[in-house]
Write a protein that holds these residues in place. Structure first.
Motif, mmCIF file in Angstrom:
data_model
loop_
_atom_site.group_PDB
_atom_site.id
_atom_site.type_symbol
_atom_site.label_atom_id
_atom_site.label_comp_id
_atom_site.label_asym_id
_atom_site.label_seq_id
_atom_site.Cartn_x
_atom_site.Cartn_y
_atom_site.Cartn_z
ATOM 1 N N GLY A 47 0.819 -1.204 0.000
ATOM 2 C CA GLY A 47 0.000 0.000 0.000
ATOM 3 C C GLY A 47 0.852 1.252 0.000
ATOM 4 O O GLY A 47 2.086 1.194 -0.045
ATOM 5 N N GLY A 48 0.179 2.362 0.076
ATOM 6 C CA GLY A 48 0.848 3.658 0.060
ATOM 7 C C GLY A 48 1.516 3.987 1.382
ATOM 8 O O GLY A 48 1.427 3.241 2.358
ATOM 9 N N THR A 49 2.162 5.130 1.425
ATOM 10 C CA THR A 49 2.895 5.572 2.601
ATOM 11 C C THR A 49 1.994 5.630 3.826
ATOM 12 O O THR A 49 0.935 6.253 3.801
ATOM 13 N N GLY A 50 2.415 4.950 4.879
ATOM 14 C CA GLY A 50 1.697 4.963 6.148
ATOM 15 C C GLY A 50 0.529 4.006 6.234
ATOM 16 O O GLY A 50 -0.129 3.916 7.268
ATOM 17 N N ALA A 51 0.257 3.259 5.167
ATOM 18 C CA ALA A 51 -0.935 2.399 5.140
ATOM 19 C C ALA A 51 -0.748 1.113 5.938
ATOM 20 O O ALA A 51 0.301 0.487 5.912
ATOM 21 N N PHE A 52 -1.802 0.738 6.655
ATOM 22 C CA PHE A 52 -1.965 -0.585 7.248
ATOM 23 C C PHE A 52 -3.476 -0.759 7.354
ATOM 24 O O PHE A 52 -4.098 -0.431 8.352
ATOM 25 N N GLU A 53 -4.065 -1.207 6.242
ATOM 26 C CA GLU A 53 -5.507 -1.289 6.096
ATOM 27 C C GLU A 53 -5.917 -2.761 6.081
ATOM 28 O O GLU A 53 -5.262 -3.578 5.444
ATOM 29 N N ILE A 54 -6.994 -3.090 6.783
ATOM 30 C CA ILE A 54 -7.444 -4.484 6.867
ATOM 31 C C ILE A 54 -8.885 -4.579 6.390
ATOM 32 O O ILE A 54 -9.765 -3.873 6.892
ATOM 33 N N GLU A 55 -9.096 -5.465 5.413
ATOM 34 C CA GLU A 55 -10.442 -5.768 4.926
ATOM 35 C C GLU A 55 -10.779 -7.202 5.295
ATOM 36 O O GLU A 55 -9.931 -8.091 5.186
ATOM 37 N N ILE A 56 -12.009 -7.416 5.707
ATOM 38 C CA ILE A 56 -12.515 -8.769 5.936
ATOM 39 C C ILE A 56 -13.693 -8.954 4.994
ATOM 40 O O ILE A 56 -14.651 -8.169 5.035
ATOM 41 N N ASN A 57 -13.578 -9.949 4.123
ATOM 42 C CA ASN A 57 -14.622 -10.240 3.127
ATOM 43 C C ASN A 57 -15.030 -8.976 2.361
ATOM 44 O O ASN A 57 -16.208 -8.727 2.126
ATOM 45 N N GLY A 58 -14.033 -8.179 1.984
ATOM 46 C CA GLY A 58 -14.272 -6.998 1.165
ATOM 47 C C GLY A 58 -14.684 -5.746 1.916
ATOM 48 O O GLY A 58 -14.857 -4.690 1.315
ATOM 49 N N GLN A 59 -14.854 -5.828 3.229
ATOM 50 C CA GLN A 59 -15.263 -4.667 4.019
ATOM 51 C C GLN A 59 -14.074 -4.145 4.824
ATOM 52 O O GLN A 59 -13.441 -4.901 5.568
ATOM 53 N N LEU A 60 -13.785 -2.847 4.686
ATOM 54 C CA LEU A 60 -12.700 -2.234 5.445
ATOM 55 C C LEU A 60 -13.083 -2.222 6.920
ATOM 56 O O LEU A 60 -14.100 -1.643 7.299
ATOM 57 N N VAL A 61 -12.267 -2.903 7.748
ATOM 58 C CA VAL A 61 -12.570 -2.951 9.180
ATOM 59 C C VAL A 61 -11.539 -2.196 10.013
ATOM 60 O O VAL A 61 -11.790 -1.890 11.178
ATOM 61 N N PHE A 62 -10.371 -1.896 9.422
ATOM 62 C CA PHE A 62 -9.374 -1.122 10.145
ATOM 63 C C PHE A 62 -8.546 -0.312 9.164
ATOM 64 O O PHE A 62 -8.155 -0.804 8.116
ATOM 65 N N SER A 63 -8.250 0.946 9.550
ATOM 66 C CA SER A 63 -7.411 1.805 8.734
ATOM 67 C C SER A 63 -6.431 2.565 9.625
ATOM 68 O O SER A 63 -6.848 3.372 10.456
ATOM 69 N N LYS A 64 -5.143 2.288 9.449
ATOM 70 C CA LYS A 64 -4.120 3.035 10.176
ATOM 71 C C LYS A 64 -4.119 4.484 9.715
ATOM 72 O O LYS A 64 -3.839 5.393 10.494
ATOM 73 N N LEU A 65 -4.446 4.708 8.461
ATOM 74 C CA LEU A 65 -4.488 6.069 7.938
ATOM 75 C C LEU A 65 -5.551 6.902 8.673
ATOM 76 O O LEU A 65 -5.389 8.103 8.859
ATOM 77 N N GLU A 66 -6.630 6.253 9.107
ATOM 78 C CA GLU A 66 -7.687 6.947 9.847
ATOM 79 C C GLU A 66 -7.412 6.987 11.341
ATOM 80 O O GLU A 66 -7.704 7.975 12.004
ATOM 81 N N ASN A 67 -6.862 5.894 11.898
ATOM 82 C CA ASN A 67 -6.698 5.763 13.346
ATOM 83 C C ASN A 67 -5.326 6.160 13.867
ATOM 84 O O ASN A 67 -5.166 6.390 15.057
ATOM 85 N N GLY A 68 -4.315 6.169 13.003
ATOM 86 C CA GLY A 68 -2.978 6.583 13.416
ATOM 87 C C GLY A 68 -2.159 5.538 14.138
ATOM 88 O O GLY A 68 -1.051 5.814 14.570
ATOM 89 N N GLY A 69 -2.676 4.341 14.308
ATOM 90 C CA GLY A 69 -1.939 3.279 14.993
ATOM 91 C C GLY A 69 -2.236 1.940 14.359
ATOM 92 O O GLY A 69 -2.759 1.870 13.242
ATOM 93 N N PHE A 70 -1.913 0.880 15.069
ATOM 94 C CA PHE A 70 -2.166 -0.482 14.596
ATOM 95 C C PHE A 70 -3.302 -1.090 15.414
ATOM 96 O O PHE A 70 -3.527 -0.701 16.561
ATOM 97 N N PRO A 71 -4.002 -2.083 14.852
ATOM 98 C CA PRO A 71 -5.121 -2.682 15.590
ATOM 99 C C PRO A 71 -4.628 -3.553 16.740
ATOM 100 O O PRO A 71 -3.536 -4.112 16.682
ATOM 101 N N TYR A 72 -5.434 -3.610 17.778
ATOM 102 C CA TYR A 72 -5.172 -4.572 18.848
ATOM 103 C C TYR A 72 -5.574 -5.943 18.318
ATOM 104 O O TYR A 72 -6.607 -6.082 17.647
ATOM 105 N N GLU A 73 -4.761 -6.951 18.620
ATOM 106 C CA GLU A 73 -5.015 -8.309 18.135
ATOM 107 C C GLU A 73 -6.396 -8.797 18.561
ATOM 108 O O GLU A 73 -7.126 -9.396 17.771
ATOM 109 N N LYS A 74 -6.781 -8.533 19.808
ATOM 110 C CA LYS A 74 -8.073 -9.020 20.319
ATOM 111 C C LYS A 74 -9.243 -8.434 19.519
ATOM 112 O O LYS A 74 -10.234 -9.119 19.284
ATOM 113 N N ASP A 75 -9.119 -7.185 19.076
ATOM 114 C CA ASP A 75 -10.189 -6.563 18.284
ATOM 115 C C ASP A 75 -10.307 -7.214 16.908
ATOM 116 O O ASP A 75 -11.412 -7.440 16.411
#
Length: 115
Positions: free
Chosen positions: A60-88
């Motif tokens: 991905g682009g600079t700063g990206a860490f985006e996660i999609e599940i079955n085509g739906q964006l569920v996490f965006s580092k670009l929006e949240n500024g960090g990484f997801p917690y594993e439990k979430d």
């Protein structure tokens, strides 16, 4: 295994359905930012908990860490500024496995900061 780069896939024994079957995750991350290690760690944890899951990586682009599940964006580092917690993320995968609606993950752990 499919043989395609970025794919982690394990075929279950005949007649057995593995946890996470039918769930497809795409993680788009910035390799020059050093996020590949975070992706590999996350992919390993997910595969351990949900062996039947499909995980695909994309650059991905600079700063990206985006996660999609079955085509739906569920996490965006670009929006949240960090990484997801594993439990979430595991909870989102559990919901997807059970056919429940997915919600966007808004909690994030801060990225490492060098002082």
């Amino acid at each position: 295994m499919s043989g395609e780069p970025g794919q982690l896939s394990v075929v279950p024994p005949p007649g057995e359905v593995e946890a996470g079957s039918g769930v497809h995750i795409v993680v788009e991350y910035c390799k020059p930012c050093g996020f590949e290690a975070t992706y590999l760690e996350l992919a390993s944890a997910v595969k351990e908990e949900y062996p039947g899951i499909e995980i695909e990586s994309r650059l991905g682009g600079t700063g990206a860490f985006e996660i999609e599940i079955n085509g739906q964006l569920v996490f965006s580092k670009l929006e949240n500024g960090g990484f997801p917690y594993e439990k979430d993320l595991m909870e989102a995968i559990r919901r997807a496995s059970n056919g429940e609606p997915l919600e966007k993950i808004t909690n994030s752990r801060p990225p490492c900061v060098i002082l």
